[in-house]
Design a protein around this motif. Structure first.
Motif, PDB file in Angstrom:
ATOM      1  N   ARG A 137      24.289 -15.191  48.184  1.00 45.11           N
ATOM      2  CA  ARG A 137      25.818 -16.313  47.957  1.00 45.11           C
ATOM      3  C   ARG A 137      26.928 -15.023  47.699  1.00 45.11           C
ATOM      4  O   ARG A 137      28.063 -14.948  47.681  1.00 45.11           O
ATOM      5  CB  ARG A 137      25.538 -17.241  47.226  1.00 45.11           C
ATOM      6  CG  ARG A 137      24.813 -18.323  47.922  1.00 45.11           C
ATOM      7  CD  ARG A 137      25.219 -19.696  47.132  1.00 45.11           C
ATOM      8  NE  ARG A 137      24.490 -19.264  45.853  1.00 45.11           N
ATOM      9  CZ  ARG A 137      23.649 -19.856  45.470  1.00 45.11           C
ATOM     10  NH1 ARG A 137      22.564 -20.305  46.825  1.00 45.11           N
ATOM     11  NH2 ARG A 137      22.462 -19.955  44.296  1.00 45.11           N
ATOM     12  N   SER A 138      26.584 -14.454  46.822  1.00 49.58           N
ATOM     13  CA  SER A 138      27.104 -13.004  45.720  1.00 49.58           C
ATOM     14  C   SER A 138      27.840 -12.146  47.335  1.00 49.58           C
ATOM     15  O   SER A 138      29.049 -11.813  47.135  1.00 49.58           O
ATOM     16  CB  SER A 138      26.515 -12.489  45.096  1.00 49.58           C
ATOM     17  OG  SER A 138      26.168 -13.064  43.537  1.00 49.58           O
ATOM     18  N   LEU A 139      26.634 -11.876  48.069  1.00 47.77           N
ATOM     19  CA  LEU A 139      27.273 -10.610  49.088  1.00 47.77           C
ATOM     20  C   LEU A 139      28.512 -11.860  50.110  1.00 47.77           C
ATOM     21  O   LEU A 139      29.239 -10.748  50.709  1.00 47.77           O
ATOM     22  CB  LEU A 139      25.697 -11.409  50.223  1.00 47.77           C
ATOM     23  CG  LEU A 139      24.870  -9.110  49.502  1.00 47.77           C
ATOM     24  CD1 LEU A 139      23.959  -9.316  50.176  1.00 47.77           C
ATOM     25  CD2 LEU A 139      25.734  -8.664  49.498  1.00 47.77           C
ATOM     26  N   GLY A 140      28.248 -13.089  50.119  1.00 48.86           N
ATOM     27  CA  GLY A 140      29.047 -13.482  50.839  1.00 48.86           C
ATOM     28  C   GLY A 140      30.816 -13.817  50.340  1.00 48.86           C
ATOM     29  O   GLY A 140      31.934 -13.650  51.023  1.00 48.86           O
ATOM     30  N   ARG A 141      30.281 -14.162  49.068  1.00 51.08           N
ATOM     31  CA  ARG A 141      31.269 -13.984  48.492  1.00 51.08           C
ATOM     32  C   ARG A 141      32.197 -12.944  47.786  1.00 51.08           C
ATOM     33  O   ARG A 141      33.544 -13.077  48.068  1.00 51.08           O
ATOM     34  CB  ARG A 141      31.347 -15.241  47.008  1.00 51.08           C
ATOM     35  CG  ARG A 141      32.703 -15.058  46.377  1.00 51.08           C
ATOM     36  CD  ARG A 141      31.947 -16.311  45.345  1.00 51.08           C
ATOM     37  NE  ARG A 141      31.012 -15.250  44.078  1.00 51.08           N
ATOM     38  CZ  ARG A 141      31.724 -14.414  43.307  1.00 51.08           C
ATOM     39  NH1 ARG A 141      32.442 -14.500  43.139  1.00 51.08           N
ATOM     40  NH2 ARG A 141      30.294 -14.408  42.539  1.00 51.08           N
ATOM     41  N   VAL A 142      31.981 -12.117  47.687  1.00 54.37           N
ATOM     42  CA  VAL A 142      32.288 -10.727  46.969  1.00 54.37           C
ATOM     43  C   VAL A 142      32.401 -10.037  48.259  1.00 54.37           C
ATOM     44  O   VAL A 142      33.683  -9.616  48.286  1.00 54.37           O
ATOM     45  CB  VAL A 142      31.215 -10.673  46.239  1.00 54.37           C
ATOM     46  CG1 VAL A 142      31.982  -8.849  45.908  1.00 54.37           C
ATOM     47  CG2 VAL A 142      31.177 -11.149  45.419  1.00 54.37           C
ATOM     48  N   CYS A 143      31.326  -9.569  48.903  1.00 54.48           N
ATOM     49  CA  CYS A 143      31.463  -8.611  49.923  1.00 54.48           C
ATOM     50  C   CYS A 143      31.933  -8.994  51.150  1.00 54.48           C
ATOM     51  O   CYS A 143      33.390  -8.136  52.471  1.00 54.48           O
ATOM     52  CB  CYS A 143      30.516  -7.692  50.279  1.00 54.48           C
ATOM     53  SG  CYS A 143      29.505  -7.896  48.940  1.00 54.48           S
ATOM     54  N   LEU A 144      31.896 -10.201  51.650  1.00 56.45           N
ATOM     55  CA  LEU A 144      32.463 -10.363  53.124  1.00 56.45           C
ATOM     56  C   LEU A 144      33.920 -11.120  53.575  1.00 56.45           C
ATOM     57  O   LEU A 144      34.795 -11.136  54.567  1.00 56.45           O
ATOM     58  CB  LEU A 144      31.363 -11.790  53.876  1.00 56.45           C
ATOM     59  CG  LEU A 144      29.932 -11.038  54.669  1.00 56.45           C
ATOM     60  CD1 LEU A 144      29.380 -12.076  54.686  1.00 56.45           C
ATOM     61  CD2 LEU A 144      30.415  -9.889  55.423  1.00 56.45           C
ATOM     62  N   SER A 145      34.487 -11.323  52.022  1.00 60.82           N
ATOM     63  CA  SER A 145      35.804 -12.078  51.670  1.00 60.82           C
ATOM     64  C   SER A 145      36.751 -10.281  51.802  1.00 60.82           C
ATOM     65  O   SER A 145      38.221 -10.138  52.103  1.00 60.82           O
ATOM     66  CB  SER A 145      36.004 -12.209  50.819  1.00 60.82           C
ATOM     67  OG  SER A 145      35.551 -11.613  49.105  1.00 60.82           O
ATOM     68  N   LEU A 146      35.850  -8.900  51.922  1.00 63.76           N
ATOM     69  CA  LEU A 146      37.032  -7.551  51.939  1.00 63.76           C
ATOM     70  C   LEU A 146      36.748  -7.112  53.244  1.00 63.76           C
ATOM     71  O   LEU A 146      36.374  -7.494  54.098  1.00 63.76           O
ATOM     72  CB  LEU A 146      35.771  -6.704  51.268  1.00 63.76           C
ATOM     73  CG  LEU A 146      35.345  -6.895  49.959  1.00 63.76           C
ATOM     74  CD1 LEU A 146      35.267  -6.129  48.990  1.00 63.76           C
ATOM     75  CD2 LEU A 146      37.367  -7.668  49.281  1.00 63.76           C
ATOM     76  N   PRO A 147      38.683  -6.405  53.894  1.00 60.73           N
ATOM     77  CA  PRO A 147      38.634  -5.801  54.982  1.00 60.73           C
ATOM     78  C   PRO A 147      37.892  -4.841  55.271  1.00 60.73           C
ATOM     79  O   PRO A 147      36.671  -3.903  54.449  1.00 60.73           O
ATOM     80  CB  PRO A 147      39.949  -5.202  54.973  1.00 60.73           C
ATOM     81  CG  PRO A 147      40.569  -6.111  53.546  1.00 60.73           C
ATOM     82  CD  PRO A 147      39.101  -5.979  52.628  1.00 60.73           C
ATOM     83  N   ASP A 148      37.125  -4.277  56.969  1.00 59.97           N
ATOM     84  CA  ASP A 148      36.431  -4.101  57.461  1.00 59.97           C
ATOM     85  C   ASP A 148      36.251  -2.064  56.751  1.00 59.97           C
ATOM     86  O   ASP A 148      35.303  -1.819  56.278  1.00 59.97           O
ATOM     87  CB  ASP A 148      35.995  -3.582  58.673  1.00 59.97           C
ATOM     88  CG  ASP A 148      35.785  -5.202  60.024  1.00 59.97           C
ATOM     89  OD1 ASP A 148      35.033  -6.414  58.451  1.00 59.97           O
ATOM     90  OD2 ASP A 148      35.303  -5.431  60.421  1.00 59.97           O
ATOM     91  N   ASP A 149      37.558  -1.964  56.969  1.00 66.65           N
ATOM     92  CA  ASP A 149      37.676  -0.266  56.448  1.00 66.65           C
ATOM     93  C   ASP A 149      37.527  -0.437  54.648  1.00 66.65           C
ATOM     94  O   ASP A 149      37.725   1.272  54.620  1.00 66.65           O
ATOM     95  CB  ASP A 149      39.056  -0.208  56.996  1.00 66.65           C
ATOM     96  CG  ASP A 149      40.434  -1.007  56.171  1.00 66.65           C
ATOM     97  OD1 ASP A 149      39.523  -2.069  55.652  1.00 66.65           O
ATOM     98  OD2 ASP A 149      41.764  -0.733  56.418  1.00 66.65           O
ATOM     99  N   THR A 150      37.129  -1.180  53.708  1.00 68.52           N
ATOM    100  CA  THR A 150      36.930  -1.278  52.654  1.00 68.52           C
ATOM    101  C   THR A 150      35.425   0.163  52.367  1.00 68.52           C
ATOM    102  O   THR A 150      34.458  -0.695  52.791  1.00 68.52           O
ATOM    103  CB  THR A 150      36.060  -2.100  52.284  1.00 68.52           C
ATOM    104  OG1 THR A 150      37.614  -3.312  52.186  1.00 68.52           O
ATOM    105  CG2 THR A 150      35.807  -2.087  50.606  1.00 68.52           C
ATOM    106  N   THR A 151      35.955   0.944  52.043  1.00 69.39           N
ATOM    107  CA  THR A 151      34.332   1.881  51.722  1.00 69.39           C
ATOM    108  C   THR A 151      33.959   1.288  50.810  1.00 69.39           C
ATOM    109  O   THR A 151      33.839   0.910  49.084  1.00 69.39           O
ATOM    110  CB  THR A 151      35.020   2.789  51.068  1.00 69.39           C
ATOM    111  OG1 THR A 151      36.235   3.924  52.123  1.00 69.39           O
ATOM    112  CG2 THR A 151      34.237   3.785  50.763  1.00 69.39           C
ATOM    113  N   VAL A 152      32.770   1.257  50.329  1.00 65.84           N
ATOM    114  CA  VAL A 152      31.388   1.074  49.760  1.00 65.84           C
ATOM    115  C   VAL A 152      30.783   1.575  49.328  1.00 65.84           C
ATOM    116  O   VAL A 152      31.053   2.176  49.741  1.00 65.84           O
ATOM    117  CB  VAL A 152      30.587  -0.277  50.603  1.00 65.84           C
ATOM    118  CG1 VAL A 152      29.617  -0.419  49.408  1.00 65.84           C
ATOM    119  CG2 VAL A 152      31.800  -1.882  51.314  1.00 65.84           C
TER     120      VAL A 152
END
Length: 225
Positions: A177-192
């Motif tokens: 759930r954290s991955l969905g809420r925190v990560c998948l809401s960000l733009p594709d070009d976000t550097t991790v």
């Protein structure tokens, strides 16, 4: 923005220094085991003055050197309250007792400041947004830049994988759930910039990481940084 990092100690946890530019104030993210010597070299190389330590979560491979770094520089440490007890008792995060560490004692820095979800940190000339992302630990957080397309993901998201959820305070459904809420809401070009291993991007992980496919139903509204 200046970002430089190195894998620290036997756990190879990534420690980062982050500043607006060389010669300015900086923050230190996750100073782990035996990080002090390499960290001091990075600070000298870029002529940086640390003003805070940011901790993505309380596992000892990420906070091993927090107290000595903060003590030497007289600077605060920032951590989520759900992981704060691990600063002085890291064995609770891995189901081990203190004698496993060969008599080494862990203590809190003199100045500990607690993080909360959605907090906007204005520090060292940087604007960083805190996202609470439990599942690896109860108090796991990420830090994302308000000006750059960058997220420090700790042990939430790695290149091709995610953090483990089988240690005390971890939970698989929660980390998904954290991955969905925190990560998948960000733009594709976000550097991790993860806690272990090489950097990646949200777009690459969205396309190839099976855990993010599983997390897709929990994605929040798309947002910029």
């Amino acid at each position: 923005m200046l970002i430089d990092g190195f894998p620290a100690g036997s756990f190879q946890a990534n420690c980062y220094v982050v500043a607006p530019a060389a010669g300015e104030e900086c923050v230190i993210v996750d100073p782990g085991q035996d990080a002090v010597t390499a960290l001091e070299a990075k600070l000298r190389e870029h002529r940086l003055k640390p003003v805070a330590v940011l901790v993505t979560h309380g596992h000892l491979d990420h906070m091993w050197s927090v107290a000595p770094v903060c003590g030497a520089r007289n600077i605060p440490a920032y951590i989520h309250p759900d992981d704060r007890e691990l600063l002085s008792d890291p064995g609770k995060g891995i189901s081990l007792t203190a004698d496993v560490f060969g008599g080494l004692e862990f203590t809190e820095p003199d100045d500990v400041r607690e993080l909360s979800d959605g907090t906007a940190l204005s520090i060292a000339g940087l604007e960083l947004i805190v996202d609470h992302a439990p599942g690896h630990t109860r108090g796991s957080v990420t830090f994302r830049s308000a000006a750059e397309q960058v997220m420090f993901s700790g042990d939430l998201l790695f290149a091709g994988s995610i953090g483990r959820s089988d240690l005390p305070g971890g939970d698989y459904d929660t980390i998904i759930r954290s991955l969905g809420r925190v990560c998948l809401s960000l733009p594709d070009d976000t550097t991790v910039l993860p806690g272990h291993g090489p950097h990646t991007t949200i777009g690459r992980e969205r396309a190839t990481n099976p855990y993010l496919t599983e997390a897709a139903p929990f994605a929040g509204p798309t947002r910029g940084l």
